[in-house]
Design a protein around this motif. Sequence first.
Motif, mmCIF file in Angstrom:
data_model
loop_
_atom_site.group_PDB
_atom_site.id
_atom_site.type_symbol
_atom_site.label_atom_id
_atom_site.label_comp_id
_atom_site.label_asym_id
_atom_site.label_seq_id
_atom_site.Cartn_x
_atom_site.Cartn_y
_atom_site.Cartn_z
ATOM 1 N N HIS A 76 -47.595 97.826 -40.016
ATOM 2 C CA HIS A 76 -47.010 97.602 -41.335
ATOM 3 C C HIS A 76 -47.350 96.186 -41.817
ATOM 4 C CE1 HIS A 76 -44.328 97.851 -44.647
ATOM 5 N NE2 HIS A 76 -43.418 97.043 -44.160
ATOM 6 N N HIS A 77 -47.281 95.208 -40.921
ATOM 7 C CA HIS A 77 -47.608 93.820 -41.260
ATOM 8 C C HIS A 77 -48.942 93.441 -40.637
ATOM 9 C CE1 HIS A 77 -42.960 93.297 -41.195
ATOM 10 N NE2 HIS A 77 -43.346 93.593 -42.415
ATOM 11 N N GLY A 119 -36.911 95.589 -44.732
ATOM 12 C CA GLY A 119 -37.669 94.333 -44.697
ATOM 13 C C GLY A 119 -36.990 93.162 -45.356
ATOM 14 N N HIS A 155 -35.063 92.611 -40.367
ATOM 15 C CA HIS A 155 -36.357 92.989 -40.937
ATOM 16 C C HIS A 155 -37.082 93.956 -39.992
ATOM 17 C CE1 HIS A 155 -39.976 91.473 -43.466
ATOM 18 N NE2 HIS A 155 -40.304 92.606 -42.878
ATOM 19 N N GLU A 160 -37.733 98.263 -40.115
ATOM 20 C CA GLU A 160 -39.123 98.643 -40.425
ATOM 21 C C GLU A 160 -39.876 99.239 -39.243
ATOM 22 O OE1 GLU A 160 -40.970 95.418 -42.786
ATOM 23 O OE2 GLU A 160 -40.174 96.571 -44.466
#
Length: 259
Positions: free
Chosen positions: A72-73, A185, A227, A231
């Motif tokens: 995701h990041h 998030g 966060h 997520e």
Amino acid sequence: MNRIKSQKTVDRNEVVKFLADELKIAFIRDYCPNGLQVEGQSRISSIVSGVTASLALIEAAIESKADTILVHHGYFWRNENACITGPKQKRIKLLLSHDINLLAYHLPLDCHPVLGNNSQLAKVLGFTTTGRFGENDLGWLGMVTVPELVTVSDLAAWIGKKLGRPPLIIGKPEQKLDTIGWCSGAAQDLLPDAVQAGATVYLSGEISERTVHEAREYGITYLACGHHATERFGIQALGDCLRKKFGIHHEYIDIDNPV
Ligand SMILES: [Zn+2]
């Protein structure tokens, strides 16, 4: 004996194209590139997914003999120093030297109606969805469907149990639950949009100093649930979707993060 050799393989470009279409990446304005961020081998047979493409995740993926990391990041955020130095150099060097693909999906994964972080979070927490709000429809609006959850305090305890991390409550624990808003998030600044959409409780991952005053002054209860904690579910659903569609191996690896 060798799991990787017996595994089905698929053309990487086919996977990249499928994800671009499924997550509608061309239609969402984001502050990082979505898709193939670092190019590795041209065929994919084994994916490791995780929340963030940290050094620890890359090392775990190498240990698992994965050829692709799905996160995701990812990297290359707007306004960050573009130079490949320090931790960024170590991460990218490790990926390139092991011929590992890095696939990253940020806002398109938050937004996806089924596989996304917010849809999956609702599934985990037992929320029904009644609407969306904010830019890119990032915020979700709905109701709590679990009968024994009556107050904010009940909900906070439930979230603590489901996410493995007790949320920080800004508001009155005895407040009765009604319409709730959520966005995984660092979406604390979507709070005014949640108020406008009709939420009386809003939950996201992170919290800022200003969030406390905003929540008090708007008269909405804010729950900071973590966060990382909020997520973890979208990327697992996305990896499982690839496993089912292409018959390739997928494993989610959780790198603990208390924020
Ligand atoms: Zn995030």
